[in-house]
Each structure stands twice: as C-alpha cells, then as structure tokens.
Design an enzyme around this catalytic site. Sequence first.
Site, mmCIF file in Angstrom:
data_model
loop_
_atom_site.group_PDB
_atom_site.id
_atom_site.type_symbol
_atom_site.label_atom_id
_atom_site.label_comp_id
_atom_site.label_asym_id
_atom_site.label_seq_id
_atom_site.Cartn_x
_atom_site.Cartn_y
_atom_site.Cartn_z
ATOM 1 N N GLY A 2 -9.404 4.132 1.158
ATOM 2 C CA GLY A 2 -9.576 3.229 1.946
ATOM 3 C C GLY A 2 -10.938 3.561 2.515
ATOM 4 N N TYR A 3 -11.188 3.622 4.057
ATOM 5 C CA TYR A 3 -12.058 4.159 4.765
ATOM 6 C C TYR A 3 -11.987 5.638 5.075
ATOM 7 C CZ TYR A 3 -13.292 -1.088 5.532
ATOM 8 O OH TYR A 3 -13.406 -2.255 5.306
ATOM 9 N N ASP A 25 -0.617 -3.543 10.201
ATOM 10 C CA ASP A 25 -2.117 -4.252 10.432
ATOM 11 C C ASP A 25 -3.097 -3.221 10.928
ATOM 12 O OD1 ASP A 25 -2.877 -6.655 8.914
ATOM 13 O OD2 ASP A 25 -3.988 -6.770 10.769
ATOM 14 N N HIS A 50 -4.711 7.120 13.545
ATOM 15 C CA HIS A 50 -4.275 5.831 14.390
ATOM 16 C C HIS A 50 -2.840 5.487 14.188
ATOM 17 C CE1 HIS A 50 -6.021 4.886 10.345
ATOM 18 N NE2 HIS A 50 -5.500 3.623 10.433
ATOM 19 N N ARG A 51 -2.609 5.721 12.797
ATOM 20 C CA ARG A 51 -1.191 5.331 12.213
ATOM 21 C C ARG A 51 -0.061 6.285 12.826
ATOM 22 N NH1 ARG A 51 -2.695 5.333 7.572
ATOM 23 N NH2 ARG A 51 -2.895 3.073 7.640
ATOM 24 N N ASN A 94 0.790 -1.248 0.087
ATOM 25 C CA ASN A 94 -0.026 -0.025 0.034
ATOM 26 C C ASN A 94 0.875 1.242 0.046
ATOM 27 O OD1 ASN A 94 -1.825 2.106 0.707
ATOM 28 N ND2 ASN A 94 -3.146 0.657 1.806
HETATM 29 P P1 IMP Z 1 -4.736 -3.717 6.252
HETATM 30 O O1 IMP Z 1 -5.216 -4.868 6.381
HETATM 31 O O2 IMP Z 1 -3.802 -3.083 7.159
HETATM 32 O O3 IMP Z 1 -4.136 -3.331 4.847
HETATM 33 O O4 IMP Z 1 -5.896 -2.562 6.641
HETATM 34 C C1 IMP Z 1 -7.369 -2.948 6.548
HETATM 35 C C2 IMP Z 1 -8.208 -2.176 5.883
HETATM 36 O O5 IMP Z 1 -8.384 -0.982 6.497
HETATM 37 C C3 IMP Z 1 -7.616 -1.869 4.294
HETATM 38 O O6 IMP Z 1 -8.791 -1.993 3.665
HETATM 39 C C4 IMP Z 1 -6.887 -0.314 4.343
HETATM 40 O O7 IMP Z 1 -7.321 0.349 3.161
HETATM 41 C C5 IMP Z 1 -7.853 0.171 5.449
HETATM 42 N N1 IMP Z 1 -7.210 1.152 5.973
HETATM 43 C C6 IMP Z 1 -6.174 0.907 6.595
HETATM 44 N N2 IMP Z 1 -5.714 2.283 7.376
HETATM 45 C C7 IMP Z 1 -6.295 3.062 6.776
HETATM 46 C C8 IMP Z 1 -6.358 4.536 6.801
HETATM 47 O O8 IMP Z 1 -5.295 5.227 7.233
HETATM 48 N N3 IMP Z 1 -7.642 4.974 6.174
HETATM 49 C C9 IMP Z 1 -8.297 4.448 5.493
HETATM 50 N N4 IMP Z 1 -8.489 3.187 5.166
HETATM 51 C C10 IMP Z 1 -7.523 2.360 5.861
#
Ligand code: IMP
Length: 181
Positions: A141-142, A66, A166-167, A10
């Site tokens: 994403g979200y 994750d 959160h990141r 990503n």
């Molecule tokens: P992952 O399995 O860590 O890639 O994340 C789980 C889901 O959450 C994936 O569909 C990501 O696109 C989404 N996601 C993770 N972090 C973010 C964010 O900061 N913004 C929006 N979507 C996120």
Amino acid sequence: MRRVTFASTNQNKYREVRSILGPRGIDVEFAKMELVEIQSDSLEAIAKEKARGAFSQMSRPVIVEDDGLFIDALSGFPGQYSSYVFKTIGNAGILKLLSGMHDRSASFVSLIAFCDGKDVAVFEGKVAGKISEKEARGGWGYDPIFVPDGAKCTYAELENKNDYSHRRKALDSFAEWYLHL
Ligand code: IMP
C-alpha cells in the site's frame, strides 16, 4: 487466550493484526471476505457498517478495519478515498501531486470496529508523519511513501513498523477494552 475474527480481503493487514494482538493474549482468526463499504465522509460510519456486515455473515465476534491517509497540502485527500486512489493513481500519482510542494505533512488513521451482535465499538489510531520525496522499496500500500514522525525512513523500510503504526495504536486501545470485557 481470548479470540476474535478479523474480516478483510487484505492478508497484509491480517499479518500485522495477528502480530500485534497475539502477544497481548488475543488469538486472531482470518476471515477473507469482501465487505460492502457505504459511501460516507466518515471513516467511523464506514467502519461500523463494515463490522455489522461482517457479523451478520459470521455470527461471531469480529473486527474490521478502515484506514485513511490524510495529506495536509491536499486538504486531507485521499482520506476516505485512500483505497480507490491507491488502485488508480497509486504512490507515483501521490508523489506527482506533491511535486514541488514544501509541506509534505500527512497523517495515517486506522479505525478498528468490533461487533458482537450487541455492541459496535470503534477504536482509533492516528500517526502524524510526512510523505517521502521518493518511493521506497518493499512494504505494501502506502508503506513506501509514508514516514512516521520519529522515524528516519518510510513504513516500508522500518525494521518494526508496529513500533510506529496507526494500526498498532488502534489495536492497543481495542485490546485494552476487549481484555476487560
Ligand atoms: P482500507 O480502505 O482500509 O483498505 O485502506 C485504505 C488504503 O490505505 C488502502 O489502499 C490500503 O492499502 C492503504 N493502507 C491501509 N493501511 C496501510 C498501511 O499500514 N500501510 C500502507 N497502506 C495502508
């Protein structure tokens, strides 16, 4: 300047990771790679396994991430299934599941796992918020449906998502630890 490699598929995550760790004196290199995700109810177990997998492919200090979006009215769904749910029903599907629901509270969780072949260390960042009524434009994403507490708009519309994300919280803890290793 300290260095670490961020392994992920990503690019959006990488851009944010670099913009958060760079100013803290940690240079981040991107390794685009698909990592095996074990089936588990625990984001921590998934993140740790991903970090070990990334290290075994690269043999240099690496971090992986994750994430999960946990919606209270849906008993924490999509949680550890957030990636699959995004690819299948997406933001429109989530909004449909919540239509007519009063309680839209949710939390976004990031786990950053570091592996250097000896240690696997995990750092968590959690942000409470709510799911918007409508999908905003922009972001990834979200981002278009998550409004962090303290903000008036979604992650997608914020001028500086890192102020709330959160990141950022997970990476702040990681940086604090890594710079004192
Ligand atoms: P992952 O399995 O860590 O890639 O994340 C789980 C889901 O959450 C994936 O569909 C990501 O696109 C989404 N996601 C993770 N972090 C973010 C964010 O900061 N913004 C929006 N979507 C996120």
